[in-house]
Each structure stands twice: as structure tokens, then as C-alpha cells.
Scaffold this active site. Structure first.
Site, PDB file in Angstrom:
ATOM      1  N   HIS A 105       9.281  11.494 -42.742  1.00  0.00           N
ATOM      2  CA  HIS A 105      10.584  11.595 -41.919  1.00  0.00           C
ATOM      3  C   HIS A 105      11.670  12.391 -42.804  1.00  0.00           C
ATOM      4  O   HIS A 105      12.324  13.278 -42.568  1.00  0.00           O
ATOM      5  CB  HIS A 105      11.059  10.214 -41.625  1.00  0.00           C
ATOM      6  CG  HIS A 105      10.840   9.653 -40.270  1.00  0.00           C
ATOM      7  ND1 HIS A 105       9.472   9.651 -39.867  1.00  0.00           N
ATOM      8  CD2 HIS A 105      11.673   9.692 -39.034  1.00  0.00           C
ATOM      9  CE1 HIS A 105       9.377   9.008 -38.576  1.00  0.00           C
ATOM     10  NE2 HIS A 105      10.689   9.118 -38.098  1.00  0.00           N
ATOM     11  N   ASN A 161       9.706  -6.523   1.839  1.00  0.00           N
ATOM     12  CA  ASN A 161       9.437  -7.950   1.617  1.00  0.00           C
ATOM     13  C   ASN A 161       8.875  -8.468   0.288  1.00  0.00           C
ATOM     14  O   ASN A 161       8.914  -7.615  -0.539  1.00  0.00           O
ATOM     15  CB  ASN A 161       8.335  -8.232   2.692  1.00  0.00           C
ATOM     16  CG  ASN A 161       7.082  -7.430   2.665  1.00  0.00           C
ATOM     17  OD1 ASN A 161       6.671  -7.064   1.683  1.00  0.00           O
ATOM     18  ND2 ASN A 161       6.272  -7.363   3.833  1.00  0.00           N
ATOM     19  N   GLN A 174       0.829  -1.161  -0.191  1.00  0.00           N
ATOM     20  CA  GLN A 174      -0.026  -0.088  -0.176  1.00  0.00           C
ATOM     21  C   GLN A 174       0.902   1.184  -0.167  1.00  0.00           C
ATOM     22  O   GLN A 174       0.596   2.241  -0.557  1.00  0.00           O
ATOM     23  CB  GLN A 174      -0.951   0.216   1.340  1.00  0.00           C
ATOM     24  CG  GLN A 174      -0.500  -0.016   2.613  1.00  0.00           C
ATOM     25  CD  GLN A 174      -0.101  -1.463   3.229  1.00  0.00           C
ATOM     26  OE1 GLN A 174       0.009  -2.331   2.293  1.00  0.00           O
ATOM     27  NE2 GLN A 174      -0.126  -1.554   4.543  1.00  0.00           N
ATOM     28  N   ASP A 195      27.774  -2.775   4.579  1.00  0.00           N
ATOM     29  CA  ASP A 195      26.426  -2.432   4.861  1.00  0.00           C
ATOM     30  C   ASP A 195      26.185  -1.249   5.517  1.00  0.00           C
ATOM     31  O   ASP A 195      25.199  -0.503   5.688  1.00  0.00           O
ATOM     32  CB  ASP A 195      26.157  -3.718   5.751  1.00  0.00           C
ATOM     33  CG  ASP A 195      25.632  -4.999   5.201  1.00  0.00           C
ATOM     34  OD1 ASP A 195      25.674  -4.734   3.799  1.00  0.00           O
ATOM     35  OD2 ASP A 195      25.331  -6.124   5.689  1.00  0.00           O
ATOM     36  N   HIS A 245      26.730  -9.895  -2.722  1.00  0.00           N
ATOM     37  CA  HIS A 245      27.960  -9.339  -2.028  1.00  0.00           C
ATOM     38  C   HIS A 245      28.813 -10.625  -2.336  1.00  0.00           C
ATOM     39  O   HIS A 245      28.848 -11.822  -2.246  1.00  0.00           O
ATOM     40  CB  HIS A 245      27.918  -9.369  -0.489  1.00  0.00           C
ATOM     41  CG  HIS A 245      26.813  -8.297   0.018  1.00  0.00           C
ATOM     42  ND1 HIS A 245      25.452  -9.230  -0.073  1.00  0.00           N
ATOM     43  CD2 HIS A 245      26.675  -7.162   0.134  1.00  0.00           C
ATOM     44  CE1 HIS A 245      24.765  -7.950   0.575  1.00  0.00           C
ATOM     45  NE2 HIS A 245      25.357  -6.886   0.551  1.00  0.00           N
TER      46      HIS A 245
END
Length: 466
Positions: A416, A210, A187, A357, A324
């Protein structure tokens, strides 16, 4: 961890990794329903989902500005100092990525170039609820601000008390976040993508979440920009006999403790070393406060690849294409040139992945699930757009129009060719030659696609009026 032993001359194949790949259909279907309802109903739908999924009924989604301004008050000074160090080093790294607009001029005066413009508004998704991820805030907000984005909006699920983690809030303050909305899940992605009565839309959404968040990002992609579809975290350690097996064990666990679905790979040429690492994991995981998650990840998603030689080991790493990659090898820097596919590469025994990290500087939002084969880490580049700039002179037009007309003829695109041809006609015969009256009695196909235009106009041709 499962073990794959490669015979001499054998290379690891993608099929041996048994990756899950696509998002589950039921999650995608649920995310589609959420996105569609938020798009149609706005705040009412967002409020309903917040109550249903987060257990929180909010009067207002937006966090008051005074709470952002006071974010650093009362926090542990050592945490604030660590956060400030991380923010400074992340900013310093990303400032080197800033791309300037550029222009070049040909000899005939034609100007070409690229105009670089920051996005007007960017939304960053930060996981929340029971967990705190201040590092994610810094890694997404800082490159956006360095790029010049004026409005950086953060969405994050509220905690059960309806508030946001003070650590996340402190990072938002230091990262330069302009607005914070206490909304999470699919949401939140939908609200950022399409806007609601109280949450204005943005141009792009970045940040991990998630499976529902990932599915929602995939659904809205194309209506707005996204960075990537992030899957579970992963690490690959390439190690030779010079590596410390206990350190390698700890580094594998550092990814495994993220998520039961986190993928951990150990690539080596030494089966005995691999066995030492597995024994080390047993010793270390016994004391881990996240032992259950760590074991689930290593048992179900962990893979050891034993290659016949280092060349095959390096190719195994390229097949994994990890998020990684750690190089625990005696000649780690010498192996760097052979690595083609990895999100972030940590070279040498001292380069712990958790340093990346948090504080090293390069972004920790990285391609997962093998997408390092074609994707990049989050960077300043994600928060700007480029506009090509093309400015012809009459001389430049006369040089390039014949080739344009010939190519347009090959593609059957009459207008064109005519677009370029009429400009040539003005330069060669004057403005009156393209009046309505003049063209009404002219064979325009012969103008657009002249039989003799296999030639190129000479450099010295002089347009009318020059």
C-alpha cells in the site's frame, strides 16, 4: 387487545412487546430447498412449484406484451382515474428523491465526487392469487422507473384461471413495468435472483410477500440486492383526549384486516379513552366483511400502552418503532420532532393511514417489526448505485502520499505504502527512478516507509516536470 400500564417515570421496554422477530426455521428450510432447486433446474423447477402451490400449469410464464398494452381497456373508468391519480402523485413525490452525480475540486486540482448510476434491472414482487394489490405495483415500479431502471420485471402468482388480476395488470401498465411473469412464492424470488431459461436475472428484488417470499429474499440477499425482509403490517396510533375514539378504532382495524398477524398499537395517556376505542372496535368490527381476520389480529397482536405522561408516550412510540405511526393529538406537529423511529408518520386527525397506502405519494413499502429503528421506506435510492470518483493531480498526490504511507506502515501494509511512494519518486526523481533496474538495487522498504515521513510535503513542492 392486551393493555400495558406504565407507572410514573416508567418507560416501555422492547421485551414487553413480545415480538416474534425471526422467520420460523421450518419456513426458512423449505425456502432454501426451493431456491436451491430453482437455481439448479431453472424453468422445470419453477413449473413444478407453480403446479404444486398455485394449481396452475403454464406453458409460458411470461405474459404477452399485447396483454400489458391492452391493460386499461374495459376497466371501470372510476378505477382507472383513481389509479392514474395515485400514479401521478407517487411519481411526483419520488421525482424529488432523485440524486444527481456530483464532483468537487480541491485547490490542488484533485477531483472527488460520486457517480450515480441506475440499476440495469429490478424485479418487483407483487402478491397475487386470491388477492389484488395494484397499489403495490405502483409503489415498487414507479420509483424504479424514476431512478432510470431500464428493465423493470414484475412477478406475481397467477390466479386459478392462469391469468393475472386486471387491476394488477392495469397498475403494471401505468407504472411502466416492462416484463411480467406469472410466478409467485420463493420460486419467483429464486428465478429473479439467478435466472432461468426464460426469466433473465435482475440486480435487485423489492416488494412484500408471505413468509416464504421473505425467507427466499433473505437467502438470495448478497447474491443480488433486496429492499428489506418485510413482516406483517403494523400501525401505532398515538392519541390524546382530543382524538375521536371511533376514528382511532377504524384506523387500528385498517391494519388488522390485512393479516391475523398484523400488529396494532394504541399509545395514550388516558385509560378511559382506550376503553372507548375498544368499545368502538366492537361496534365497527361487527359489520366488517373481514371480521375474522380483524378480530384475530386485534385479539392476539393488539397492544394498548397507557403512559403516565406524553413524554413517556412518545418514548413508547420510539420503542415500538412502527411501520405506520398516526399522531391523533391536539399538538400533533409539535410532537413530530420527538419521533425518532417510524417508517411513515401521519400527522393530525385528517391524515388517514390508508391515504398513504394508496394516493398520498410517499412509498407504502416500509420497515416492519421494529426495523424502523435503522431502516428506511422504499425510495428511488434503492434503485441506484453510487460509485466514488477519485482523480488526483501530481500536486494532490504529493500532499496526501506521506500520510497514506504512514498509515499503511501502521497497518503493516507494505505494498500500500509502496504504491504511493513510487508515484512520489517519479515526480521527485523522474520516470527512470522507478525502472526495474533502478528499483532492483534500492531499499524499497525505505522508499515505502521512509523514517522522515512524519512530515507533510509542503504545499509549494514542485514535482519534476512541472
Amino acid at each position: 387487545m392486551k393493555t400495558i400500564k406504565l407507572a410514573a417515570g416508567e418507560l416501555l421496554s422492547v421485551n414487553q412487546l413480545n415480538r416474534k422477530g425471526v422467520l420460523p426455521k421450518n419456513i426458512v428450510a423449505s425456502a432454501k430447498e426451493i431456491v436451491a432447486r430453482v437455481r439448479a433446474e431453472g424453468d422445470a423447477a419453477v413449473r413444478d412449484y407453480c403446479s404444486r402451490f398455485d394449481g396452475v400449469d403454464l406453458e409460458s410464464f411470461r405474459l404477452p406484451q399485447e396483454q400489458i398494452d391492452a391493460a386499461l381497456e374495459g376497466l371501470d373508468p372510476t378505477f382507472v382515474a383513481a389509479l392514474e391519480k395515485a400514479a401521478a402523485q407517487i411519481r411526483e413525490f419520488h421525482e424529488r428523491e432523485v440524486e444527481q452525480s456530483w464532483f468537487t475540486t480541491r485547490a490542488d486540482g484533485t477531483m472527488l465526487g460520486v457517480k450515480v448510476t441506475p440499476l440495469a434491472a429490478a424485479g418487483i414482487y407483487v402478491p397475487g392469487g386470491r388477492a389484488q394489490y395494484p397499489s403495490t405495483v405502483l409503489m415498487n415500479a414507479i420509483p424504479a422507473k424514476v431512478a432510470g431502471v431500464k428493465r423493470v420485471v414484475m412477478v406475481t402468482p397467477p390466479q386459478k384461471d392462469g391469468l393475472i388480476s386486471p387491476y394488477t395488470l392495469a397498475a403494471a401498465k401505468l407504472g411502466g413495468v416492462d416484463e411480467i411473469y406469472m410466478v409467485g412464492g420463493a420460486q419467483a424470488v429464486a428465478a429473479l435472483a439467478y435466472g432461468t431459461e426464460t426469466i433473465p436475472k435482475v440486480d435487485k428484488i423489492t416488494g412484500p410477500g408471505n413468509a416464504f417470499v421473505a425467507a427466499a429474499k433473505q437467502i438470495v440477499s448478497g447474491d443480488i440486492g433486496i429492499d428489506m425482509i418485510a413482516g406483517p403490517s403494523e400501525v401505532c396510533v398515538l392519541a390524546d383526549a382530543s382524538a375521536n375514539p371511533m376514528v382511532v378504532a377504524a384506523d387500528l382495524m385498517a391494519q388488522a384486516e390485512h393479516d391475523p398477524l398484523a400488529a396494532c398499537y394504541l399509545v395514550t395517556c388516558d385509560a378511559d379513552f382506550a376503553a372507548q376505542v375498544e368499545r368502538g372496535i366492537e361496534v365497527l368490527v361487527a359489520q366488517s366483511p373481514r371480521a375474522e381476520i380483524t378480530r384475530a389480529s386485534l385479539d392476539n397482536e393488539g397492544t394498548i400502552v397507557v403512559a403516565a405522561d406524553m413524554a413517556a408516550a412518545v418514548e413508547a412510540v420510539n420503542t415500538v418503532a412502527p411501520e405506520h405511526l398516526e399522531l391523533h393529538c391536539k399538538d400533533a406537529m409539535g410532537l413530530l420532532g420527538g419521533i425518532r423511529n417510524a417508517g411513515a408518520i401521519f400527522v393530525g386527525a385528517w391524515s388517514s393511514e390508508p391515504l398513504g397506502d394508496y394516493v398520498a405519494g410517499p412509498n407504502h413499502t416500509l420497515p416492519t417489526g421494529g426495523t424502523a429503528l435503522f431502516s428506511n421506506p422504499l425510495s428511488v435510492e434503492e434503485f441506484v448505485k453510487r460509485s466514488s470518483v477519485i482523480c488526483y493531480t501530481p500536486q494532490g498526490l504529493m500532499k496526501d502520499a506521506p500520510a497514506t504511507q504512514r498509515l499503511a506502515e501502521a497497518e503493516g501494509l507494505w505494498s500500500h505504502a509502496l504504491s504511493a511512494a513510487l508515484r512520489r519518486r517519479i515526480l521527485e526523481q523522474g520516470e527512470d527512478s522507478v525502472s526495474c533496474e533502478a528499483l532492483a538495487g534500492t531499499d524499497l522498504t525505505a522508499v515505502a516507509w521512509p523514517d522522515d515521513d512524519v512530515r507533510t510535503v509542503a504545499d509549494g513542492a514542485t514535482p519534476v516536470g512541472e
